[in-house]
Motif scaffolding. Structure first.
Motif, PDB file in Angstrom:
ATOM      1  N   ILE A  43      -9.528  24.856  -3.001  1.00 43.20           N
ATOM      2  CA  ILE A  43      -9.082  23.769  -2.135  1.00 43.20           C
ATOM      3  C   ILE A  43      -8.061  22.885  -2.816  1.00 43.20           C
ATOM      4  CG2 ILE A  43     -10.813  22.066  -2.853  1.00 43.20           C
ATOM      5  CD1 ILE A  43     -11.214  21.414   0.147  1.00 43.20           C
ATOM      6  N   ALA A  44      -7.204  22.286  -2.014  1.00 42.12           N
ATOM      7  CA  ALA A  44      -6.292  21.234  -2.466  1.00 42.12           C
ATOM      8  C   ALA A  44      -6.349  20.113  -1.444  1.00 42.12           C
ATOM      9  CB  ALA A  44      -4.870  21.754  -2.602  1.00 42.12           C
ATOM     10  N   VAL A  45      -6.570  18.899  -1.909  1.00 39.23           N
ATOM     11  CA  VAL A  45      -6.639  17.725  -1.041  1.00 39.23           C
ATOM     12  C   VAL A  45      -5.683  16.672  -1.571  1.00 39.23           C
ATOM     13  CG1 VAL A  45      -8.084  15.834  -0.190  1.00 39.23           C
ATOM     14  CG2 VAL A  45      -9.045  18.138  -0.385  1.00 39.23           C
ATOM     15  N   ILE A  46      -4.906  16.095  -0.682  1.00 33.06           N
ATOM     16  CA  ILE A  46      -4.085  14.947  -1.044  1.00 33.06           C
ATOM     17  C   ILE A  46      -4.343  13.832  -0.038  1.00 33.06           C
ATOM     18  CG2 ILE A  46      -2.058  15.779   0.233  1.00 33.06           C
ATOM     19  CD1 ILE A  46      -0.333  14.348  -1.910  1.00 33.06           C
ATOM     20  N   VAL A  47      -4.548  12.638  -0.551  1.00 31.95           N
ATOM     21  CA  VAL A  47      -4.654  11.431   0.264  1.00 31.95           C
ATOM     22  C   VAL A  47      -3.470  10.559  -0.113  1.00 31.95           C
ATOM     23  CG1 VAL A  47      -6.028   9.421   0.894  1.00 31.95           C
ATOM     24  CG2 VAL A  47      -7.170  11.587   0.327  1.00 31.95           C
ATOM     25  N   GLU A  48      -2.540  10.404   0.809  1.00 32.10           N
ATOM     26  CA  GLU A  48      -1.343   9.618   0.505  1.00 32.10           C
ATOM     27  C   GLU A  48      -1.711   8.168   0.203  1.00 32.10           C
ATOM     28  OE1 GLU A  48       1.796   9.921   3.345  1.00 32.10           O
ATOM     29  OE2 GLU A  48       1.684  12.116   3.465  1.00 32.10           O
ATOM     30  N   ASN A  49      -1.156   7.675  -0.891  1.00 25.75           N
ATOM     31  CA  ASN A  49      -1.380   6.283  -1.329  1.00 25.75           C
ATOM     32  C   ASN A  49      -2.869   5.987  -1.501  1.00 25.75           C
ATOM     33  OD1 ASN A  49       0.961   5.935   1.204  1.00 25.75           O
ATOM     34  ND2 ASN A  49       1.549   5.634  -0.926  1.00 25.75           N
ATOM     35  N   GLY A  50      -3.619   7.031  -1.883  1.00 23.82           N
ATOM     36  CA  GLY A  50      -5.061   6.875  -2.043  1.00 23.82           C
ATOM     37  C   GLY A  50      -5.493   6.413  -3.410  1.00 23.82           C
ATOM     38  N   GLY A  51      -4.557   6.357  -4.370  1.00 25.19           N
ATOM     39  CA  GLY A  51      -4.904   5.914  -5.705  1.00 25.19           C
ATOM     40  C   GLY A  51      -5.388   7.051  -6.591  1.00 25.19           C
ATOM     41  N   SER A  62       0.818  -1.216   0.000  1.00 24.17           N
ATOM     42  CA  SER A  62       0.000   0.000   0.000  1.00 24.17           C
ATOM     43  C   SER A  62       0.851   1.266   0.000  1.00 24.17           C
ATOM     44  CB  SER A  62      -0.924   0.004   1.227  1.00 24.17           C
ATOM     45  OG  SER A  62      -0.155  -0.036   2.433  1.00 24.17           O
ATOM     46  N   GLN A  63       2.084   1.172   0.551  1.00 25.87           N
ATOM     47  CA  GLN A  63       2.942   2.349   0.582  1.00 25.87           C
ATOM     48  C   GLN A  63       3.443   2.759  -0.799  1.00 25.87           C
ATOM     49  OE1 GLN A  63       3.735  -0.664   1.611  1.00 25.87           O
ATOM     50  NE2 GLN A  63       5.938  -1.088   1.649  1.00 25.87           N
ATOM     51  N   TYR A  64       3.240   1.870  -1.795  1.00 24.15           N
ATOM     52  CA  TYR A  64       3.668   2.185  -3.159  1.00 24.15           C
ATOM     53  C   TYR A  64       2.522   2.660  -4.049  1.00 24.15           C
ATOM     54  CZ  TYR A  64       7.828  -0.388  -1.715  1.00 24.15           C
ATOM     55  OH  TYR A  64       8.951  -0.814  -1.046  1.00 24.15           O
ATOM     56  N   LYS A  65       1.313   2.678  -3.474  1.00 21.10           N
ATOM     57  CA  LYS A  65       0.174   3.154  -4.261  1.00 21.10           C
ATOM     58  C   LYS A  65       0.323   4.639  -4.567  1.00 21.10           C
ATOM     59  CE  LYS A  65      -4.030   2.041  -3.483  1.00 21.10           C
ATOM     60  NZ  LYS A  65      -5.341   1.871  -2.809  1.00 21.10           N
ATOM     61  N   ASP A  66      -0.257   5.064  -5.677  1.00 24.51           N
ATOM     62  CA  ASP A  66      -0.185   6.466  -6.072  1.00 24.51           C
ATOM     63  C   ASP A  66      -0.890   7.358  -5.050  1.00 24.51           C
ATOM     64  OD1 ASP A  66       1.074   5.617  -8.376  1.00 24.51           O
ATOM     65  OD2 ASP A  66      -0.758   5.642  -9.578  1.00 24.51           O
ATOM     66  N   HIS A  67      -0.427   8.628  -4.976  1.00 26.78           N
ATOM     67  CA  HIS A  67      -1.110   9.623  -4.147  1.00 26.78           C
ATOM     68  C   HIS A  67      -2.322  10.158  -4.905  1.00 26.78           C
ATOM     69  CE1 HIS A  67       2.077   9.371  -1.346  1.00 26.78           C
ATOM     70  NE2 HIS A  67       2.938  10.175  -1.953  1.00 26.78           N
ATOM     71  N   SER A  68      -3.386  10.412  -4.179  1.00 24.73           N
ATOM     72  CA  SER A  68      -4.625  10.935  -4.771  1.00 24.73           C
ATOM     73  C   SER A  68      -4.730  12.431  -4.511  1.00 24.73           C
ATOM     74  CB  SER A  68      -5.827  10.206  -4.155  1.00 24.73           C
ATOM     75  OG  SER A  68      -7.047  10.760  -4.609  1.00 24.73           O
ATOM     76  N   TRP A  69      -4.790  13.227  -5.591  1.00 26.86           N
ATOM     77  CA  TRP A  69      -4.887  14.690  -5.514  1.00 26.86           C
ATOM     78  C   TRP A  69      -6.237  15.165  -6.069  1.00 26.86           C
ATOM     79  CZ3 TRP A  69      -1.986  18.597  -3.526  1.00 26.86           C
ATOM     80  CH2 TRP A  69      -0.617  18.403  -3.292  1.00 26.86           C
TER      81      TRP A  69
END
Length: 664
Positions: free
Chosen positions: A574-582, A553-560
């Motif tokens: 707004i700007a939202v990032i979910v780390e490794n959120g796909g 899961s730590q290699y999944k893409d970040h979701s912006w």
């Protein structure tokens, strides 16, 4: 002969009496004030009146950083010769731990001989009663009440408001160099991070000074003079507690950040970084166990992801590159590109592919933004080149600090030839800027790295037709009566990109929410909304490489996701990032939509109802505890009889202080 001796004796006595009377008259008349002052010094003590630290409240007056009454037991260093035996006696009256002892000795090292050193703070009502009932056993201890910082929302504002802590040796050196050390006493509190540190002088207030008459035992018997303390000012922020809570709930246990800004003022509405930590832990020194837990937490809760975490922006970079290309003349509104699903560099067989190998056909710049054509932006990155990008993308604040009113902020990275030459100075091949570097930069990958704050700021500039309002958390400063004493002075500039060019990009972003990559997020929206999805690679995979070794899961893409609304009169960006959120539209997108709905659609009455359970700021003055001041020592005043004044105390509500959310 005898007569002469008698006359001489009389004259001698007369002269002596005359001298004595003259000296007496001089002392009583001419030197009266000097002697009176010295007399007062012999039976008086100087004490410092502590100011009450200003509160911090949100845009709707919800209290975010408060002061509460805390009970403490303290001792003077001169009376602590048998302190270990005193500790033994205290163990039967209060919950006294090894960590309490450690904190005592740490404070002792920073204290003057006549500074009260706290043995234990946050005493419960039962512990106060025990010590009072057994005061005869501890004649040198002083149990008193004082005000103490309290963060009712615990971890929600740790990365924006920050926290206060005890004045350290390093703090004292800084205060001394700035000429403000005299406004603090030993073991005082000072802002350590966030807004508490940024606006320390505003929140702090100023020490007062009292001279009191004391008896032979040092007990107060009267007042000579009184110069009361000036309480600190209250900070009212632009942050909206309702939206802040909403954003935090939507992120849940995932790592990431949410930053929302009012595009027309620069006021920050939401500033969430997760995971976070309870700011109350740091007030009197964090325990070794709690510190170890924070240090070993794989989520790195101490990192302020919003202002200091840097990430490749992925496709959220594309609108800004497109606007820069229109400004530079590298692209025009009439330009057409044939998207065959990939792009290749001249003389190379390597294919830079679209996401999902999608083929879009002939498209213009608006369509390229709407459908996030990687092939279009691969070529655009190459045609723009690093030099043009390095000159035009700073218009949107990329690659530089935003100037937000926080003590720490990352610069991010907008790469340049010079940067790469320095970064790879030992590699003759890599230190040159390569065409492929420009290609990957075109889709927000490669060396690009920006903070969520920078991306929200860039989005707000685009939303407000190129007007850049510097982001800020402070709205205004209030005195204890609630009067406005200062309004934040907005700073704004206008970027040189034409409104017509910006309108094209905004049109493309609006269509993102209608028919493009964000259509599911924008479905059924009751206001106009413009946005852009982004999926940032964590691991760059070469063509035909096996993905199995990067399956964690730590290699999944970040979701912006970046967005603003309403398009015609933007009130939130707004700007939202979910780390490794796909994929951006699946993880970050729904968070944006729900925050926008909450901010733009909920009625004012329902908003107020949702916050009714929280304490609101009321202009009232609370107690002023008094403690010994270092100021007297620094200025050479006699503090040999300085004492702590025990103020009248209002009982804390809810029973024992241990019932609060502050860790004991």
């Amino acid at each position: 002969m005898n007569k002469s001796r008698i006359i001489a004796a009389y004259l001698f006595v007369l002269i002596g009496i005359t001298v004595l009377l003259s000296r007496y008259a001089f002392l009583q008349i001419s030197d009266h004030q000097v002697l009176l002052s010295k007399s007062i010094d012999n039976y008086s003590s100087v004490v410092a009146a502590q100011p009450v630290r200003g509160a911090i409240i949100d845009s709707e007056s919800i209290v975010l950083a408060d002061n509460r009454v805390s009970y403490a037991v303290a001792i003077l260093p001169r009376d602590a010769k048998n302190i270990e035996s005193i500790f033994v006696g205290l163990e039967s009256q209060i919950n006294f731990t090894a960590f309490d002892k450690k904190k005592y000795y740490k404070q002792l090292r920073l204290s003057k001989n006549y500074d009260w050193v706290i043995i234990k703070d946050d005493l419960s009502n039962v512990e106060v009663a025990n010590l009072t009932a057994h005061s005869y056993s501890f004649p040198n201890l002083n149990v008193f009440a004082h005000t103490k910082r309290y963060y009712p929302f615990q971890d929600l504002y740790a990365h924006s408001i920050g926290y206060v802590g005890r004045v350290s040796v390093i703090d004292k050196k800084k205060l001394n160099s700035s000429g403000t050390l005299s406004n603090y006493v030993s073991n005082d509190y000072i802002g350590k991070s966030g807004l508490e540190q940024q606006y320390e002088s505003t929140l702090r207030g100023a020490l007062g000074k009292k001279i009191i008459r004391t008896d032979a035992y040092g007990n107060e018997v009267g007042l000579v003079s009184n110069n009361p303390a000036d309480d600190g000012y209250t900070l009212q922020l632009t942050l909206n507690n309702r939206l802040q809570q909403k954003a935090s709930q939507l992120l849940g246990d995932r790592k990431g950040s949410v930053v929302a800004i009012d595009p027309q003022t620069g006021g920050v509405l939401v500033f969430v970084s997760k995971p976070s930590y309870d700011a109350n832990l740091f007030l009197d020194g964090i325990s070794p166990t709690d510190w170890e837990d924070l240090q070993n937490d794989a989520g790195n809760p101490l990192l302020n992801r919003s202002a200091q975490g840097t990430y490749p922006p992925g496709s959220t970079f594309k609108p800004f590159l497109a606007a820069a290309a229109l400004y530079s003349g590298v692209r025009t509104a009439s330009y057409r590109f044939h998207d065959v699903g990939y792009f290749t560099l001249p003389g190379s067989s390597h294919k830079f592919r679209n996401s999902g190998n999608e083929v879009l056909g002939t498209i213009g710049i608006v369509d390229a933004v709407t459908h996030s054509s990687d092939a279009f932006f691969y070529k655009l990155g190459l045609d723009m080149g690093v030099d043009r990008m390095d000159k035009t993308l700073p218009f949107f604040g990329l690659g530089s600090k935003t100037g937000i009113d926080l003590p720490q902020e990352a610069t991010g990275l907008l790469p340049s030839r010079a940067w790469k030459a320095k970064r790879f100075a030992k590699d003759p091949y890599q230190r040159s800027w390569l065409p492929a570097d420009s290609v990957t930069m075109g889709v927000g990958q490669g060396f690009n790295h920006y903070t969520p704050l920078q991306m929200a700021y860039a989005t707000s500039i685009l939303a407000d037709d190129g007007v850049a309002h510097r982001p800020h958390l402070l709205n205004r400063v209030l005195d204890k009566s609630g009067n406005v004493v200062y309004n934040y002075q907005q700073s704004q500039t206008t970027i040189p990109i034409a409104k017509a060019d910006l309108d094209l990009i905004k049109l493309g972003m609006q269509r993102v929410m209608q028919t493009g990559t964000g259509a599911k997020v924008g479905a059924g929206v009751k206001y106009t909304m413009a946005g852009k999805t982004g999926t940032a690679q964590v691991v760059a995979l070469q063509q035909n490489s096996r993905k199995s070794k990067f399956s964690g899961s730590q290699y999944k893409d970040h979701s912006w996701f970046i967005a603003f609304a309403p398009v015609e009169n933007p009130k939130i960006a707004i700007a939202v990032i979910v780390e490794n959120g796909g994929w951006g539209a699946s993880a970050a997108g729904p968070i944006v939509r729900q925050i926008f709905d909450s901010y733009l659609l909920q009625s004012e009455s329902s908003n107020q109802e949702s916050q009714v359970k929280y304490k609101k700021f009321t202009p009232t003055k609370i107690i002023q505890p008094v403690v010994t001041s270092d100021d007297e020592v620094e200025n050479g005043d006699d503090t040999s009889k300085a004492v702590v004044e025990e103020p009248s105390v209002v009982e804390p509500s809810g029973g024992s202080n241990n019932d609060s959310n502050t860790p004991q």
